[in-house]
Design a protein around this motif. Structure first.
Motif, PDB file in Angstrom:
ATOM      1  N   THR A 104       0.823  -1.203   0.000  1.00  0.00           N
ATOM      2  CA  THR A 104       0.000   0.000   0.000  1.00  0.00           C
ATOM      3  C   THR A 104       0.861   1.259   0.000  1.00  0.00           C
ATOM      4  O   THR A 104       0.537   2.247  -0.669  1.00  0.00           O
ATOM      5  CB  THR A 104      -0.922   0.020   1.232  1.00  0.00           C
ATOM      6  N   LYS A 105       1.971   1.241   0.737  1.00  0.00           N
ATOM      7  CA  LYS A 105       2.850   2.409   0.790  1.00  0.00           C
ATOM      8  C   LYS A 105       3.477   2.680  -0.568  1.00  0.00           C
ATOM      9  O   LYS A 105       3.596   3.837  -0.990  1.00  0.00           O
ATOM     10  CB  LYS A 105       3.937   2.182   1.835  1.00  0.00           C
ATOM     11  N   LEU A 106       3.878   1.610  -1.259  1.00  0.00           N
ATOM     12  CA  LEU A 106       4.477   1.786  -2.582  1.00  0.00           C
ATOM     13  C   LEU A 106       3.462   2.352  -3.563  1.00  0.00           C
ATOM     14  O   LEU A 106       3.778   3.248  -4.352  1.00  0.00           O
ATOM     15  CB  LEU A 106       5.022   0.453  -3.087  1.00  0.00           C
ATOM     16  N   ALA A 107       2.226   1.823  -3.524  1.00  0.00           N
ATOM     17  CA  ALA A 107       1.179   2.318  -4.419  1.00  0.00           C
ATOM     18  C   ALA A 107       0.866   3.778  -4.132  1.00  0.00           C
ATOM     19  O   ALA A 107       0.715   4.596  -5.057  1.00  0.00           O
ATOM     20  CB  ALA A 107      -0.083   1.469  -4.263  1.00  0.00           C
ATOM     21  N   THR A 108       0.773   4.133  -2.850  1.00  0.00           N
ATOM     22  CA  THR A 108       0.502   5.527  -2.485  1.00  0.00           C
ATOM     23  C   THR A 108       1.634   6.438  -2.930  1.00  0.00           C
ATOM     24  O   THR A 108       1.404   7.548  -3.419  1.00  0.00           O
ATOM     25  CB  THR A 108       0.310   5.645  -0.967  1.00  0.00           C
ATOM     26  N   GLY A 109       2.875   5.968  -2.761  1.00  0.00           N
ATOM     27  CA  GLY A 109       4.019   6.761  -3.191  1.00  0.00           C
ATOM     28  C   GLY A 109       4.017   7.007  -4.685  1.00  0.00           C
ATOM     29  O   GLY A 109       4.280   8.128  -5.139  1.00  0.00           O
ATOM     30  N   CYS A 110       3.688   5.975  -5.465  1.00  0.00           N
ATOM     31  CA  CYS A 110       3.618   6.126  -6.928  1.00  0.00           C
ATOM     32  C   CYS A 110       2.555   7.132  -7.326  1.00  0.00           C
ATOM     33  O   CYS A 110       2.773   7.976  -8.214  1.00  0.00           O
ATOM     34  CB  CYS A 110       3.345   4.771  -7.578  1.00  0.00           C
ATOM     35  N   LEU A 111       1.404   7.063  -6.670  1.00  0.00           N
ATOM     36  CA  LEU A 111       0.313   7.984  -7.003  1.00  0.00           C
ATOM     37  C   LEU A 111       0.642   9.414  -6.598  1.00  0.00           C
ATOM     38  O   LEU A 111       0.282  10.365  -7.299  1.00  0.00           O
ATOM     39  CB  LEU A 111      -0.979   7.528  -6.332  1.00  0.00           C
ATOM     40  N   LEU A 112       1.339   9.592  -5.472  1.00  0.00           N
ATOM     41  CA  LEU A 112       1.718  10.940  -5.050  1.00  0.00           C
ATOM     42  C   LEU A 112       2.740  11.545  -6.013  1.00  0.00           C
ATOM     43  O   LEU A 112       2.675  12.736  -6.332  1.00  0.00           O
ATOM     44  CB  LEU A 112       2.284  10.901  -3.628  1.00  0.00           C
ATOM     45  N   ILE A 113       3.673  10.730  -6.469  1.00  0.00           N
ATOM     46  CA  ILE A 113       4.638  11.217  -7.462  1.00  0.00           C
ATOM     47  C   ILE A 113       3.919  11.592  -8.747  1.00  0.00           C
ATOM     48  O   ILE A 113       4.203  12.617  -9.381  1.00  0.00           O
ATOM     49  CB  ILE A 113       5.711  10.149  -7.725  1.00  0.00           C
ATOM     50  N   THR A 114       2.956  10.764  -9.135  1.00  0.00           N
ATOM     51  CA  THR A 114       2.174  11.040 -10.343  1.00  0.00           C
ATOM     52  C   THR A 114       1.403  12.348 -10.198  1.00  0.00           C
ATOM     53  O   THR A 114       1.361  13.166 -11.121  1.00  0.00           O
ATOM     54  CB  THR A 114       1.190   9.883 -10.614  1.00  0.00           C
ATOM     55  N   LEU A 115       0.785  12.538  -9.022  1.00  0.00           N
ATOM     56  CA  LEU A 115       0.026  13.773  -8.788  1.00  0.00           C
ATOM     57  C   LEU A 115       0.948  14.988  -8.810  1.00  0.00           C
ATOM     58  O   LEU A 115       0.585  16.041  -9.342  1.00  0.00           O
ATOM     59  CB  LEU A 115      -0.706  13.686  -7.452  1.00  0.00           C
ATOM     60  N   ALA A 116       2.151  14.855  -8.251  1.00  0.00           N
ATOM     61  CA  ALA A 116       3.103  15.967  -8.251  1.00  0.00           C
ATOM     62  C   ALA A 116       3.494  16.344  -9.680  1.00  0.00           C
ATOM     63  O   ALA A 116       3.639  17.521 -10.006  1.00  0.00           O
ATOM     64  CB  ALA A 116       4.341  15.587  -7.447  1.00  0.00           C
ATOM     65  N   MET A 117       3.639  15.354 -10.549  1.00  0.00           N
ATOM     66  CA  MET A 117       3.950  15.633 -11.955  1.00  0.00           C
ATOM     67  C   MET A 117       2.789  16.347 -12.641  1.00  0.00           C
ATOM     68  O   MET A 117       2.998  17.197 -13.503  1.00  0.00           O
ATOM     69  CB  MET A 117       4.264  14.321 -12.679  1.00  0.00           C
ATOM     70  N   ARG A 118       1.568  16.012 -12.227  1.00  0.00           N
ATOM     71  CA  ARG A 118       0.391  16.637 -12.836  1.00  0.00           C
ATOM     72  C   ARG A 118       0.289  18.106 -12.452  1.00  0.00           C
ATOM     73  O   ARG A 118      -0.299  18.900 -13.194  1.00  0.00           O
ATOM     74  CB  ARG A 118      -0.884  15.898 -12.389  1.00  0.00           C
ATOM     75  N   LEU A 119       0.868  18.481 -11.320  1.00  0.00           N
ATOM     76  CA  LEU A 119       0.786  19.861 -10.850  1.00  0.00           C
ATOM     77  C   LEU A 119       1.750  20.795 -11.579  1.00  0.00           C
ATOM     78  O   LEU A 119       1.687  22.008 -11.393  1.00  0.00           O
ATOM     79  CB  LEU A 119       1.053  19.916  -9.345  1.00  0.00           C
ATOM     80  N   ILE A 120       2.646  20.244 -12.390  1.00  0.00           N
ATOM     81  CA  ILE A 120       3.576  21.080 -13.147  1.00  0.00           C
ATOM     82  C   ILE A 120       2.789  21.831 -14.222  1.00  0.00           C
ATOM     83  O   ILE A 120       2.141  21.212 -15.061  1.00  0.00           O
ATOM     84  CB  ILE A 120       4.683  20.229 -13.797  1.00  0.00           C
ATOM     85  N   PRO A 121       2.814  23.161 -14.240  1.00  0.00           N
ATOM     86  CA  PRO A 121       2.064  23.905 -15.263  1.00  0.00           C
ATOM     87  C   PRO A 121       2.670  23.728 -16.641  1.00  0.00           C
ATOM     88  O   PRO A 121       3.897  23.635 -16.791  1.00  0.00           O
ATOM     89  CB  PRO A 121       2.169  25.365 -14.784  1.00  0.00           C
ATOM     90  N   MET A 122       1.809  23.673 -17.649  1.00  0.00           N
ATOM     91  CA  MET A 122       2.271  23.448 -19.012  1.00  0.00           C
ATOM     92  C   MET A 122       3.184  24.564 -19.496  1.00  0.00           C
ATOM     93  O   MET A 122       4.135  24.329 -20.249  1.00  0.00           O
ATOM     94  CB  MET A 122       1.066  23.298 -19.947  1.00  0.00           C
ATOM     95  N   ILE A 123       2.918  25.794 -19.080  1.00  0.00           N
ATOM     96  CA  ILE A 123       3.709  26.928 -19.547  1.00  0.00           C
ATOM     97  C   ILE A 123       5.158  26.806 -19.107  1.00  0.00           C
ATOM     98  O   ILE A 123       6.076  27.310 -19.771  1.00  0.00           O
ATOM     99  CB  ILE A 123       3.089  28.257 -19.041  1.00  0.00           C
ATOM    100  N   SER A 124       5.413  26.131 -17.970  1.00  0.00           N
ATOM    101  CA  SER A 124       6.778  26.015 -17.470  1.00  0.00           C
ATOM    102  C   SER A 124       7.653  25.114 -18.328  1.00  0.00           C
ATOM    103  O   SER A 124       8.884  25.195 -18.257  1.00  0.00           O
ATOM    104  CB  SER A 124       6.767  25.501 -16.024  1.00  0.00           C
TER     105      SER A 124
END
Length: 279
Positions: A104-124
């Protein structure tokens, strides 16, 4: 006052509030559509009116004669459909893997990393990707647009689909494996059909990103791969903003999304709560 009357009054009040909110959100689009059928001089005026004084398709004629709408529209369709299809396919596989991890910790970590990548604005990343496209010799090409849109949509799709797949009972896969299905076949034959509402909802939300994108396409296209949102900017010059044909193109550009949403609305409604309760 009886309980039934109170319920009726509350229902009526709720319906009125919902209607007011709906009109508030629909008004700009309705005004846009009506403006596209106005004579050009009525689109920009000091005394605007809701309905045109004379119904005409002159704005559409001007837009299609001054700009290669068909080519730009085709580029938008190809880039949006191809990138969304690739992103949903790859993202669904990744989301399925995350949802079935034993840790569960590994799955949560993968999803949090994925969410962090999604927060990168396209303009940057638009300017760096512009430099990369020049170095690779893929500037102003559809494959480069498709590659970028696919990569940028993946985090969102993985995050969304993981919750949907978690709502699918694992007993279905176990039963399929007992009947002789392998992992891939059980995913294609069991998981995907059950997850149609989630896939449809995710597809529409993902499709909107490349379809409406302006900034990245502006940096990485000039003519051959130019999409329709960027093409609209051709009506904005140093001396004038020609809003009349822009209303026509904007109305024309919104039709595919409306058709797609109406066609998939039954999946969207059921997909809103899919994955909310496991089991």
């Amino acid at each position: 006052m009886s309980a039934k009357k109170k319920d009726r009054l509350l229902t009526a009040a709720g319906a009125i509030v919902c209607l007011i909110i709906l009109m508030f959100f629909l008004f700009p689009y309705v005004y846009l559509v009506l403006s596209s059928f106005k004579p050009p001089h009525e689109v920009v005026t000091t005394s605007p009116s809701m309905l045109p004084s004379r119904w005409t398709v002159e704005n559409y004629q001007i837009a299609f004669s001054q700009m290669p709408v068909g080519r730009y529209f085709g580029n938008s369709v190809i880039a949006s459909v191809a990138s969304t299809a690739l992103a949903v396919f790859i993202g669904s596989l990744a989301a399925y893997g995350c949802s079935r991890l034993n840790s569960t910790k590994l799955a949560t970590g993968c999803l949090l990393i994925t969410l962090a990548m999604r927060l990168i604005p396209m303009i940057s990343v638009a300017i760096p990707m512009f430099g990369i496209s020049i170095q690779w010799g893929v500037y102003d090409t559809l494959p480069f647009l498709i590659m970028f849109y696919t990569a940028f949509q993946l985090p969102f799709i993985i995050w969304m689909m993981s919750s949907y797949f978690k709502g699918v009972p694992e007993e279905l896969e176990e039963a399929a494996q007992i009947d002789g299905c392998g992992l891939v076949r059980s995913f294609v034959s069991i998981i995907l059909p059950v997850s149609k509402p989630g896939i449809a909802t995710t597809t529409i939300l993902s499709f909107l990103l490349p379809w409406n994108d302006f900034m990245f396409a502006l940096f990485t296209t000039s003519r051959n791969a130019k999409t329709l949102p960027v093409g609209l900017s051709e009506f904005v010059t140093s001396y004038d903003i020609n809003l009349a044909p822009m209303t026509a193109i904007a109305t024309f550009f919104s039709i595919p999304i409306i058709i797609m949403t109406f066609y998939l609305q039954k999946y969207i409604v059921s997909g809103m709560t899919l994955g909310a309760v496991k089991g």
